[in-house]
Motif scaffolding. Structure first.
Motif, PDB file in Angstrom:
ATOM      1  N   SER A 299      -2.746  -4.825  -0.441  1.00 35.81           N
ATOM      2  CA  SER A 299      -3.059  -3.248  -0.388  1.00 35.81           C
ATOM      3  C   SER A 299      -4.580  -3.209   0.134  1.00 35.81           C
TER       4      SER A 299
ATOM      5  N   MET B  12      -1.352   1.022  -4.488  1.00 27.37           N
ATOM      6  CA  MET B  12      -0.646  -0.313  -4.454  1.00 27.37           C
ATOM      7  C   MET B  12       0.565  -0.191  -5.631  1.00 27.37           C
TER       8      MET B  12
ATOM      9  N   ALA C  35       0.800  -1.211  -0.109  1.00 29.28           N
ATOM     10  CA  ALA C  35       0.069  -0.120  -0.274  1.00 29.28           C
ATOM     11  C   ALA C  35       0.965   1.320  -0.038  1.00 29.28           C
TER      12      ALA C  35
END
Length: 196
Positions: free
Chosen positions: A124, A88, A51
Motif C-alpha cells: 500500500s 491498507m 490500498a
C-alpha cells in the motif's frame, strides 16, 4: 523501452514539489478516477493491490480527517481541494483469486496475519507513491504527510472495516507555487548507496 522526455522527468521528479497550499482551481471526480486508473497499473507483489483510498472532497469529510491530524496538518487538510487517506486492507488476500488468478496466491497468506500485515503495509505504501506520481503526471500536486493519529483515522473512516488500517494521508490539488520555499537537499549517490 526508451527514456521518457526530459520535460516529463522534470514534471514527475526534478521540478516536482510537495505542496502545503493550493490554488482555488478545482479537482474533479474525473480527476480522481484518472489518478486511480494510472496508479492501479503500478506493480505490487502478486498484484495484491491492498490500498484502500478515501478521497475527502466535501468540507464534512475534510473536517473529519482534520480532527485526526496535528494542528498544522489540520489546516492543510481543510484548505486543500481534496484530502486523501491511503489505507491498507489486511485481508487483501481474499481478492487474490481474482487479481492473481494463475496460481493459488491466497493460500500463501491464509492463517498468517503477520505476513499479511507486512505485505499490506509494503504494497500500500508503493500504491501511495504511485498515487503521487499519477497525480503529477496528470498535472496535479500532492502534499503527503504524517502528523496524524492513525487509530483515530481508522475509527473515523473504517469503523465498519476492521481489517483496513490507515497508512498515510495526503492533500491534493493544483499547488500554489507562490508559496514554495527552496528545495531541501538531496544527497549525492555515494552518500546513501552501495554497489555490491
Amino acid at each position: 523501452m526508451t527514456a521518457i522526455d526530459p520535460a516529463a522527468i522534470a514534471q514527475l521528479f526534478t521540478e516536482a514539489r510537495s505542496f502545503n497550499h493550493y490554488t482555488d482551481e478545482p479537482v474533479s471526480t474525473a480527476d480522481l478516477h484518472a489518478i486511480w486508473d494510472l496508479m492501479k497499473m503500478g506493480p505490487t507483489s502478486a498484484n495484491q493491490l491492498p490500498a484502500r483510498i478515501v478521497w475527502c472532497t466535501s468540507a464534512e469529510a475534510k473536517e473529519k480527517l482534520a480532527a485526526c491530524a496535528s494542528d498544522t496538518n489540520a489546516d492543510k487538510i481543510r484548505q486543500a481541494p481534496v484530502a486523501v487517506v491511503i489505507a491498507m486492507d489486511h485481508e487483501f488476500h481474499e481478492h487474490l483469486p481474482e487479481l492473481f488468478p494463475h496460481t493459488d496466491a491466497k493460500s500463501w497468506f491464509d492463517g498468517n496475519a503477520e505476513l499479511r500485515a507486512a505485505s499490506a503495509f509494503r504494497n500500500s505504501t508503493l500504491q501511495g507513491a504511485y498515487l503521487i506520481m499519477a497525480a503529477r503526471a496528470l498535472g496535479l500536486d500532492t502534499g503527503p504527510m504524517s502528523g496524524f493519529d492513525a487509530g483515530a483515522v481508522d475509527k473515523a473512516f473504517f469503523s465498519d472495516q476492521p481489517a483496513v488500517k490507515t497508512n498515510f494521508i495526503a492533500t491534493l490539488g493544483h499547488g500554489d507555487r507562490a508559496t514554495l520555499h527552496g528545495r531541501s537537499p538531496r544527497p549525492a549517490f555515494d552518500r546513501f548507496n552501495t554497489i555490491a
